[in-house]
Design a protein around this motif. Structure first.
Motif, PDB file in Angstrom:
ATOM      1  N   UNK A  33      63.596  40.682  30.993  1.00  0.00           N
ATOM      2  CA  UNK A  33      64.013  39.745  29.658  1.00  0.00           C
ATOM      3  C   UNK A  33      62.883  40.188  28.775  1.00  0.00           C
ATOM      4  N   UNK A  34      63.532  40.148  27.218  1.00  0.00           N
ATOM      5  CA  UNK A  34      62.435  40.188  26.162  1.00  0.00           C
ATOM      6  C   UNK A  34      61.256  39.131  26.545  1.00  0.00           C
ATOM      7  N   UNK A  35      59.991  39.621  26.118  1.00  0.00           N
ATOM      8  CA  UNK A  35      58.934  38.695  26.091  1.00  0.00           C
ATOM      9  C   UNK A  35      58.053  38.587  27.466  1.00  0.00           C
ATOM     10  N   UNK A  36      58.666  39.696  28.313  1.00  0.00           N
ATOM     11  CA  UNK A  36      57.933  39.826  29.481  1.00  0.00           C
ATOM     12  C   UNK A  36      56.705  40.721  29.624  1.00  0.00           C
ATOM     13  N   UNK A  37      56.589  41.267  28.493  1.00  0.00           N
ATOM     14  CA  UNK A  37      55.507  42.235  28.540  1.00  0.00           C
ATOM     15  C   UNK A  37      55.720  43.683  28.522  1.00  0.00           C
ATOM     16  N   UNK A  38      56.676  44.301  28.677  1.00  0.00           N
ATOM     17  CA  UNK A  38      57.089  45.730  29.223  1.00  0.00           C
ATOM     18  C   UNK A  38      56.326  46.487  28.199  1.00  0.00           C
ATOM     19  N   UNK A  39      56.545  46.347  26.848  1.00  0.00           N
ATOM     20  CA  UNK A  39      55.672  47.119  25.990  1.00  0.00           C
ATOM     21  C   UNK A  39      54.146  46.935  25.807  1.00  0.00           C
ATOM     22  N   UNK A  40      53.673  45.814  25.908  1.00  0.00           N
ATOM     23  CA  UNK A  40      52.464  45.463  26.063  1.00  0.00           C
ATOM     24  C   UNK A  40      51.675  45.978  27.218  1.00  0.00           C
ATOM     25  N   UNK A  41      52.392  46.342  28.466  1.00  0.00           N
ATOM     26  CA  UNK A  41      51.975  46.932  29.728  1.00  0.00           C
ATOM     27  C   UNK A  41      51.840  48.335  29.417  1.00  0.00           C
ATOM     28  N   UNK A  42      52.845  49.016  28.899  1.00  0.00           N
ATOM     29  CA  UNK A  42      52.690  50.514  28.413  1.00  0.00           C
ATOM     30  C   UNK A  42      51.421  50.827  27.588  1.00  0.00           C
ATOM     31  N   UNK A  43      51.206  49.795  26.423  1.00  0.00           N
ATOM     32  CA  UNK A  43      50.149  50.105  25.609  1.00  0.00           C
ATOM     33  C   UNK A  43      49.013  49.859  26.296  1.00  0.00           C
ATOM     34  N   UNK A  44      48.700  49.065  27.001  1.00  0.00           N
ATOM     35  CA  UNK A  44      47.613  48.643  27.828  1.00  0.00           C
ATOM     36  C   UNK A  44      47.237  49.860  28.568  1.00  0.00           C
ATOM     37  N   UNK A  45      47.947  50.338  29.360  1.00  0.00           N
ATOM     38  CA  UNK A  45      47.800  51.836  30.095  1.00  0.00           C
ATOM     39  C   UNK A  45      47.517  52.919  29.310  1.00  0.00           C
ATOM     40  N   UNK A  59      43.925  43.028  23.656  1.00  0.00           N
ATOM     41  CA  UNK A  59      45.200  42.681  24.168  1.00  0.00           C
ATOM     42  C   UNK A  59      45.063  41.449  24.693  1.00  0.00           C
ATOM     43  N   UNK A  60      46.310  40.490  25.060  1.00  0.00           N
ATOM     44  CA  UNK A  60      46.281  39.045  25.491  1.00  0.00           C
ATOM     45  C   UNK A  60      46.275  39.390  26.924  1.00  0.00           C
ATOM     46  N   UNK A  61      45.234  39.791  27.630  1.00  0.00           N
ATOM     47  CA  UNK A  61      45.325  40.048  28.998  1.00  0.00           C
ATOM     48  C   UNK A  61      43.970  39.677  29.757  1.00  0.00           C
ATOM     49  N   UNK A  62      44.184  38.970  30.973  1.00  0.00           N
ATOM     50  CA  UNK A  62      42.961  38.632  31.460  1.00  0.00           C
ATOM     51  C   UNK A  62      42.426  39.399  32.833  1.00  0.00           C
ATOM     52  N   UNK A  63      43.056  40.221  33.269  1.00  0.00           N
ATOM     53  CA  UNK A  63      42.691  41.181  34.214  1.00  0.00           C
ATOM     54  C   UNK A  63      43.672  42.253  34.353  1.00  0.00           C
ATOM     55  N   UNK A  64      43.460  43.683  34.323  1.00  0.00           N
ATOM     56  CA  UNK A  64      44.200  44.819  34.760  1.00  0.00           C
ATOM     57  C   UNK A  64      43.469  45.495  35.842  1.00  0.00           C
ATOM     58  N   UNK A  65      44.367  46.000  36.887  1.00  0.00           N
ATOM     59  CA  UNK A  65      43.779  46.783  37.992  1.00  0.00           C
ATOM     60  C   UNK A  65      44.757  47.865  38.236  1.00  0.00           C
ATOM     61  N   UNK A  66      44.110  49.008  38.440  1.00  0.00           N
ATOM     62  CA  UNK A  66      44.995  50.243  38.769  1.00  0.00           C
ATOM     63  C   UNK A  66      44.420  50.702  39.992  1.00  0.00           C
ATOM     64  N   UNK A  73      40.190  52.329  43.338  1.00  0.00           N
ATOM     65  CA  UNK A  73      40.713  51.102  42.336  1.00  0.00           C
ATOM     66  C   UNK A  73      39.703  51.119  41.226  1.00  0.00           C
ATOM     67  N   UNK A  74      40.297  50.840  39.945  1.00  0.00           N
ATOM     68  CA  UNK A  74      39.668  50.444  38.801  1.00  0.00           C
ATOM     69  C   UNK A  74      40.194  49.016  38.337  1.00  0.00           C
ATOM     70  N   UNK A  75      39.252  48.297  38.084  1.00  0.00           N
ATOM     71  CA  UNK A  75      39.350  46.812  37.668  1.00  0.00           C
ATOM     72  C   UNK A  75      39.122  46.599  36.132  1.00  0.00           C
ATOM     73  N   UNK A  76      39.558  46.067  35.429  1.00  0.00           N
ATOM     74  CA  UNK A  76      39.255  45.839  33.846  1.00  0.00           C
ATOM     75  C   UNK A  76      39.342  44.376  33.671  1.00  0.00           C
ATOM     76  N   UNK A  77      38.317  43.524  33.621  1.00  0.00           N
ATOM     77  CA  UNK A  77      38.351  42.240  33.188  1.00  0.00           C
ATOM     78  C   UNK A  77      38.093  41.854  31.758  1.00  0.00           C
ATOM     79  N   UNK A  78      38.567  40.886  31.009  1.00  0.00           N
ATOM     80  CA  UNK A  78      38.394  40.655  29.712  1.00  0.00           C
ATOM     81  C   UNK A  78      37.432  39.366  29.902  1.00  0.00           C
ATOM     82  N   UNK A  79      36.179  39.474  28.983  1.00  0.00           N
ATOM     83  CA  UNK A  79      35.230  38.597  28.995  1.00  0.00           C
ATOM     84  C   UNK A  79      34.981  38.016  27.528  1.00  0.00           C
TER      85      UNK A  79
END
Length: 447
Positions: A33-45, A59-66, A73-79
């Motif tokens: 649905x709209x608002x679940x963050x599809x575009x935000x995820x693409x922009x974050x990557x 970006x409004x994210x707490x943590x991103x793991x690839x 594994x690469x982990x990015x944490x917002x502080x």
């Protein structure tokens, strides 16, 4: 080595998404649905793999793991750090903590905080003076004509660190992170993909906005075809110059080619050349006429000659495959115009009924979008790139949406690309729900 999964934690402060990548198929579809963050995820990557860390940090994210297919594994944490906090004032600064967990060996970490021109004590005019292909378009934004995208201050410092050696010690990205990200090139095709920046005036240092993407690509194709033809000509010349020596010095240990084999190969090559002419890659030329009777020496000469022709045509095969697929994809959809490669090797549109040339910019938004996506993917992205596509259904008729996945899978095979696309359209998905990842919105239905 490619991406295996992406996990986003607390997007917008509440949404958690785990996205497995369908690397074998070459395509993963995000839907929700709209608002679940599809575009935000693409922009974050996109921001991560293209070192746009300032954008990623905002970006409004707490943590991103690839996770990667090699097990790393690469982990990015917002502080968030409080710089100053009083009853009257509260100043905070966000940073990114990159933590690398390799499958083999010790891990590492790095913190990105970003820098400002004030902190570095340099005037912003130094940026343009040092990098000719950058033009300032905002307070801390520049347009890079070499990649046709906007860069912020941190982007500039990363992309052109060699131009600013006196500040690299304050902004250098660790080698382990640079090398890991470089193994996975990423390109984002955003929803607004029909317009790009226009030509840059070197004298006025001015970017003319906007320019249609089709007008840019029609000339871009001419450059690429001319480059391929120049390589073809150089290679042909080198073969032709050694042909007599090779013909005289070669000793054939294998049986001589037969008359039937020579004629078969000649026919195959003639058909191949005619196809190259048909798609606009080669100009029509005189054909070699074979006599009715070929003696043993003639067969031997023709065997070497046909070997050379195969080698020459092979130099154009990759360009021909891309060009043929591009024309096939767009022309099977367009009803009133035919897309061709003109005499000057540019993309042109011709009315099917009258035969008159039509301005590409006069085509419908859906037609332009078909050209922009197909051309951009086949001719402008390097092999191995993960292409992110946001809302491919925009401006596309339902019947064209049904063709999107089959077309993308063909492009993936020819151009050696992988895709991650975000869509709302069930017609885009069609019957390929096996390629989809559903993103839940976390909102529970009313009891």
């Amino acid at each position: 080595m490619a991406l295996q999964y992406i996990t986003v934690t607390k997007l917008f402060g509440e949404l958690d998404h785990h996205i497995p990548i369908h690397s074998e198929a070459g395509l993963t579809l995000l839907h929700g649905a709209n608002g679940v963050g599809k575009t935000s995820i693409l922009r974050a990557i996109d921001s991560l793999f293209n070192h746009r860390f300032s954008r990623l940090r905002s970006m409004p994210i707490q943590e991103l793991e690839v996770g990667f297919t090699d097990g790393d594994i690469l982990n990015i944490a917002w502080r968030t750090v409080d710089l100053e906090k009083t009853p009257e004032i509260s100043t905070q600064k966000r940073s990114l903590l990159f933590t690398f967990h390799p499958k083999v060996g010790e891990g590492d970490y790095w913190t990105f905080e970003g820098l400002t021109s004030r902190e570095l004590d340099i005037p912003l005019s130094v940026i343009e003076d040092s990098v000719p292909n950058l033009t300032r378009i905002g307070r801390t934004e520049w347009f890079d004509t070499s990649v046709n995208r906007t860069l912020d201050f941190d982007d500039v410092l990363f992309s052109y660190s060699a131009h600013f050696p006196w500040i690299t010690d304050r902004r250098i990205t660790p080698n382990w992170l640079t090398e890991k990200l470089a193994q996975n090139p990423v390109y984002l095709i955003e929803a607004n993909r029909l317009m790009v920046a226009g030509e840059v005036s070197a004298r006025a240092r001015k970017v003319n906005f906007p320019q249609t993407a089709v007008s840019l690509y029609k000339d871009d194709l001419a450059v690429k075809i001319r480059g391929a033809l120049a390589d073809y000509a150089d290679y042909s010349q080198s073969l032709d110059s050694t042909f007599p020596d090779r013909l005289l010095s070669e000793r054939r240990d294998t049986p001589a080619v037969t008359d039937e084999e020579v004629r078969r190969r000649y026919t195959e090559q003639a058909n191949r050349r005619r196809n190259y002419v048909k798609i606009g890659l080669l100009d029509a030329g005189d054909a070699l006429l074979l006599p009715e009777n070929l003696d043993e020496r003639a067969l031997e000469v023709l065997g070497t000659y046909l070997d050379d022709i195969d080698r020459k045509l092979d130099k154009l095969e990759d360009m021909a495959d891309r060009l043929e697929l591009f024309l096939s994809i767009v022309n099977q959809k367009f009803r009133r115009v035919q897309i061709e490669v003109g005499k000057e090797k540019r993309i042109i549109a011709r009315a099917r009924k009258s035969g008159l040339e039509v301005d590409l910019e006069s085509l419908s938004s859906g037609e332009q979008q078909e050209i922009v996506i197909a051309y951009g993917l086949l001719f402008r992205e390097q092999a191995g790139t993960l292409v992110l596509v946001d809302e491919p259904e925009l401006s596309l008729h339902v019947s064209w949406q049904l063709d999107f996945i089959p077309d993308l899978l063909k492009i993936a095979q020819v151009a050696k690309l992988d895709f991650l696309a975000a869509t709302h359209s069930p017609q885009i998905v069609n019957d390929r729900w096996d390629l989809t990842v559903g993103l839940l919105d976390g909102v529970q239905p009313n009891a």
